[in-house]
Structure formats: C-alpha cells, structure tokens
Write an enzyme that holds these catalytic residues in place. Sequence first.
Site, PDB file in Angstrom:
ATOM      1  N   ASP A  47      -3.425 -42.505  24.293  1.00 11.43           N
ATOM      2  CA  ASP A  47      -4.841 -42.457  24.672  1.00 11.43           C
ATOM      3  C   ASP A  47      -5.784 -42.471  23.479  1.00 11.43           C
ATOM      4  O   ASP A  47      -6.789 -43.184  23.471  1.00 11.43           O
ATOM      5  CB  ASP A  47      -5.124 -41.207  25.515  1.00 11.43           C
ATOM      6  N   ASN A  89      -4.856 -45.674  31.254  1.00 11.90           N
ATOM      7  CA  ASN A  89      -5.268 -44.632  32.199  1.00 11.90           C
ATOM      8  C   ASN A  89      -5.882 -43.456  31.445  1.00 11.90           C
ATOM      9  O   ASN A  89      -5.681 -42.305  31.800  1.00 11.90           O
ATOM     10  CB  ASN A  89      -4.064 -44.187  33.034  1.00 11.90           C
ATOM     11  N   ASP A 308      -6.446 -29.055  33.297  1.00 13.24           N
ATOM     12  CA  ASP A 308      -5.179 -29.614  32.801  1.00 13.24           C
ATOM     13  C   ASP A 308      -4.064 -28.581  32.771  1.00 13.24           C
ATOM     14  O   ASP A 308      -2.888 -28.933  32.634  1.00 13.24           O
ATOM     15  CB  ASP A 308      -5.375 -30.225  31.400  1.00 13.24           C
ATOM     16  N   GLU A 336      -4.552 -38.290  36.310  1.00 13.96           N
ATOM     17  CA  GLU A 336      -3.547 -39.340  36.151  1.00 13.96           C
ATOM     18  C   GLU A 336      -2.791 -39.562  37.452  1.00 13.96           C
ATOM     19  O   GLU A 336      -2.401 -40.668  37.786  1.00 13.96           O
ATOM     20  CB  GLU A 336      -2.572 -38.979  35.030  1.00 13.96           C
ATOM     21  N   HIS A 379       1.815 -37.387  32.387  1.00 14.80           N
ATOM     22  CA  HIS A 379       2.397 -36.585  31.315  1.00 14.80           C
ATOM     23  C   HIS A 379       2.441 -35.101  31.629  1.00 14.80           C
ATOM     24  O   HIS A 379       3.390 -34.399  31.292  1.00 14.80           O
ATOM     25  CB  HIS A 379       1.627 -36.835  30.014  1.00 14.80           C
ATOM     26  N   ARG A 380       1.389 -34.590  32.287  1.00 17.76           N
ATOM     27  CA  ARG A 380       1.340 -33.135  32.494  1.00 17.76           C
ATOM     28  C   ARG A 380       2.355 -32.685  33.557  1.00 17.76           C
ATOM     29  O   ARG A 380       2.825 -31.544  33.519  1.00 17.76           O
ATOM     30  CB  ARG A 380      -0.079 -32.682  32.830  1.00 17.76           C
ATOM     31  N   LYS A 405       1.314 -40.447  26.455  1.00 18.12           N
ATOM     32  CA  LYS A 405      -0.140 -40.443  26.677  1.00 18.12           C
ATOM     33  C   LYS A 405      -0.847 -39.430  25.778  1.00 18.12           C
ATOM     34  O   LYS A 405      -1.930 -39.690  25.264  1.00 18.12           O
ATOM     35  CB  LYS A 405      -0.427 -40.118  28.144  1.00 18.12           C
TER      36      LYS A 405
HETATM   37  O1  LIG Z   1     -13.547 -34.528  28.091  1.00 19.46           O
HETATM   38  C1  LIG Z   1     -12.341 -34.368  27.942  1.00 19.46           C
HETATM   39  O2  LIG Z   1     -11.767 -34.504  26.830  1.00 19.46           O
HETATM   40  C2  LIG Z   1     -11.526 -34.021  29.129  1.00 19.46           C
HETATM   41  C3  LIG Z   1     -12.112 -33.476  30.244  1.00 19.46           C
HETATM   42  C4  LIG Z   1     -11.353 -33.047  31.439  1.00 19.46           C
HETATM   43  O3  LIG Z   1     -11.615 -33.966  32.487  1.00 19.46           O
HETATM   44  P1  LIG Z   1     -12.712 -33.718  33.653  1.00 19.46           P
HETATM   45  O4  LIG Z   1     -13.984 -33.336  33.039  1.00 19.46           O
HETATM   46  O5  LIG Z   1     -12.751 -35.068  34.311  1.00 19.46           O
HETATM   47  O6  LIG Z   1     -12.148 -32.647  34.550  1.00 19.46           O
HETATM   48  C5  LIG Z   1      -9.849 -32.988  31.182  1.00 19.46           C
HETATM   49  O7  LIG Z   1      -9.159 -32.930  32.411  1.00 19.46           O
HETATM   50  C6  LIG Z   1      -9.374 -34.181  30.394  1.00 19.46           C
HETATM   51  O8  LIG Z   1      -7.988 -34.087  30.128  1.00 19.46           O
HETATM   52  C7  LIG Z   1     -10.058 -34.254  29.053  1.00 19.46           C
HETATM   53  C1  LIG Z   2      -6.835 -35.738  32.673  1.00 17.67           C
HETATM   54  C2  LIG Z   2      -6.352 -36.016  31.467  1.00 17.67           C
HETATM   55  O1  LIG Z   2      -6.800 -36.991  30.639  1.00 17.67           O
HETATM   56  P1  LIG Z   2      -7.809 -38.196  30.890  1.00 17.67           P
HETATM   57  O2  LIG Z   2      -8.879 -37.738  31.838  1.00 17.67           O
HETATM   58  O3  LIG Z   2      -8.351 -38.529  29.544  1.00 17.67           O
HETATM   59  O4  LIG Z   2      -7.016 -39.345  31.453  1.00 17.67           O
HETATM   60  C3  LIG Z   2      -5.272 -35.177  30.895  1.00 17.67           C
HETATM   61  O5  LIG Z   2      -4.951 -35.346  29.702  1.00 17.67           O
HETATM   62  O6  LIG Z   2      -4.688 -34.338  31.602  1.00 17.67           O
END
Ligand SMILES: O=C(O)C1=C[C@@H](OP(=O)(O)O)[C@@H](O)[C@H](O)C1
Ligand SMILES: C=C(OP(=O)(O)O)C(=O)O
Length: 420
Positions: A47, A89, A308, A336, A379-380, A405
């Site tokens: 990512d 993604n 997360d 994801e 991944h999670r 990821k």
């Molecule tokens: O801004 C960020 O770096 C993130 C915000 C979160 O998403 P949401 O704001 O859509 O919940 C989180 O779930 C994602 O892994 C990373």
């Molecule tokens: C939701 C996640 O990432 P992103 O929104 O960047 O796909 C994650 O890393 O759990």
Amino acid sequence: MIEIRPHRIGRCRIRVPGSKSYTHRTLIAAALSDGPCTVHNPLRSQDTLLTLAALEKMGAVVADRRASIEIHGLNGRFKPCREAIYLANSGTSMRLLAGVAALGEGTYVLSGTPRMYHRPIGHLLEALNQLGIGARALEDNGCPPVEIPGGQAAGGAVAIDCSVSSQFLSSLLLTAPCTPAGMSITVSHGPVSRPYIDMTVDILKRFGIRVQREGYACFEVAGGQTYRAGSYAVEPDASQAGYFWGAAAITGGSVTVDGVSAASSQGDVGLARVLEQMGCRVDHGPGGITVTGGDLRAVTVDMADMPDMVPTLAVVAAFADGTTVIENVSHLKAKESDRLASTCAELKKMGIVAVAEDDRLRVTGGTARGASIDTYDDHRIAMSFAMAGLVTPGVRIAEPGCVEKSFPDFWQVWESLYTD
Ligand SMILES: O=C(O)C1=C[C@@H](OP(=O)(O)O)[C@@H](O)[C@H](O)C1
Ligand SMILES: C=C(OP(=O)(O)O)C(=O)O
C-alpha cells in the site's frame, strides 16, 4: 496455506515496521513540500509503495534508498499523468490522494481492485464538489474508480460526512494548505476513527502547517501555506504491535514491542489498554510496551476509534471468559473485507459463538478447534487468526501472502515468537 504451530511464548521482544498511516501521510506531505525531503523508517509494503508510485507518476522526484526514501516536493503543483493511477485496495491511498490530486495540473483517474470499487468515497467527492472541484465516480455509484480534475482547488467552506471513513477529512486537511483560500471544514457526521485525524494534524504541524480546530467538529486551515521540506522519521506501527500483544494475551506469555508508546497519536496503541481490562498486565517502559497474558475475561468496549484492531480483539475474545461486545463498528463493513462478517464467519468455523449485528460484534469465549481460515484478501484477518493458532492445533491460514498489504515480513517476525 500455512499451518500455525501451537507454542507457549515465554518472554519476547519484537520489532515492527514503520506505521502504515504515518508513512502514507509523510510521503504525501513530502511530495507537497517545497524541496528535498528524507523519510526515515518508512513502511515499504504494497500500500505505501502504491502511494509512493502514485506521487512519482504525479511528478515528484523519488529515490528509494535502503535506510530512507527521498522525495523532492513540488510545492503543491503535481504534473499531469496520462494513464490511470492504480491503487489496488489501499483505501488510504485512494482517499488521501483523491483530494490532493485536485491541486495538480492534470486530470487524474484513480483506479483499483474489484473490492476497492465497493469501498465508498462518495462523501469525499461531494465535499470536493462543494469546493468547485468537478470530481466524480466514473460509474456514478459513489465508489472508485474516480476522476479528479486538477486546477480547480480554490478552497473555501465545506461540510463533510465522515460517518463511514475519517480518511475523507484527512484528505481535505492535507489539500487545504496548498489552496489559495484555505478551507473552513465542518464535520456534519462522525468522524469515525478519530485518532487518524490526529495523525493527519500531527503531520501537518510537523511540516510547519497551521491548523485550528474545535475538537473533531470544525477545522480552519489558512490557504497559501507551504509544507516545509526536511527530514522526517516514521514511528513503529501500533496496529502491527497488536498481533504480538494479542499473542501474549492468549498464551500467557510476555511480549515487548519496541518503540511503541502510549503517547503516540496512533489510536491502535489503545489495544494494550483493552487487554489490560481483560486481565493482562501492561508495562510501559522506555523501550516499548510489554503485555503479559493472564486469565482473560470478556469486556464491552467501544472500538469506533480503533477499527483495525477489531479482528485482533475478536480473536483474543474467543479465549476469554464470557461474551465480549465490540461496539460502534459499522464502518468495518467497508474495509478490505466486510470485517464484521469475515471475522464472525471464521470464528464460527473454529467453533466459537460469534454474532455480527449492524454496528457491533459479540464473541463468546469457548473451546476453539482448528480450521482452515479464509482470509478474504484481508491482511488483518490473516494476522489476527495466526494468534488463535498459537493455542489451537490445526489452524491453517489460506493465502498468507495477503499480509504484503501492510507487513511483508509478518511471517518472519511471527517465527521469532518461537525462538524464545
Ligand atoms: O487514515 C488512515 O490512515 C486510516 C484510517 C482508518 O480508516 P477509516 O477512517 O476509513 O475507518 C483505518 O481503518 C485505515 O487502516 C487507515
Ligand atoms: C483498512 C485498512 O487500510 P486501507 O483503508 O488503507 O485499505 C487497514 O489497513 O486495515
């Protein structure tokens, strides 16, 4: 498919890579800056490398050295880019870049995987439209792929709905300083995942940007500001620490994750607090946070700010006494995978009672049995269920490579739990 061998952990010290969220933000801020930047300890994962490649396609000059990444910023003026920018993604790449692309001189198409095309971005597009930026979803369905025309980002007053994602607000905040008029942002709903807003504001401040805020409701960012070029370090990833703390919690062992501190803006560091409520011992030392497992009991906890960490907590809860209730997590459906459904389905395969409701998850601790865990390209899910395999024979993780990821070395670091 890999099988996780059961193992009782003794005392372990673990190092996790740089924070994914901070890496995305630091790379973007560096590309917006007024000169050469060095980013130390960046996360190099699928990512974050997609964000880096996107910035390079938009004209930033990038050199990936071994210890750091160098980026020569364009002072907010991205170059046109003919082909679509592929972001797989990566929700963070998609949402954060959709805003800042409006500062560029081209028209940008941001594309991704089929799953990305089901992850909402409509509220951000509406906000950009309020600002006079003709951003649109190519399929007219509020999801990527999106087209963002550059050269129209004057700034102004805008209201944004952040009930589905905080990333929409982060996107506006990163864009605002480079607009002529700045932005006066009102959050109409939410935000969910609030600590990610704090991380964005933290990065803005470190790059010399002035931001005024009233909690999470209103933000004022003056226009015509300059991101200050310089040298920036990324702190270790608290979300990745969670799997190792969870491993300690479940096995009764003791795991220290280096360099992670409760003072961090990363909300996921709060998982240590939740594990403490569940009966673990948590020590905050100068070198990191140590979790030592104990008799686990269920908790009821609002996880809106730690989305997360919900699969992580749900798997730990399967080994706790009682029913854990994880509240205010409807935004997990747009990750994801639909993480409420996927976490529940895989726990059930292990014989654990788990119920997904509209905005909560209930997990009743019990006797787990081995199972082949589907990972949904998430991944999670893979990393969370690895924890279950430490105390349950026969846990196999399908498509383990999905950890690329966010944590390409996850399985190697995981192995180090076996060498204590
Ligand atoms: O801004 C960020 O770096 C993130 C915000 C979160 O998403 P949401 O704001 O859509 O919940 C989180 O779930 C994602 O892994 C990373
Ligand atoms: C939701 C996640 O990432 P992103 O929104 O960047 O796909 C994650 O890393 O759990």
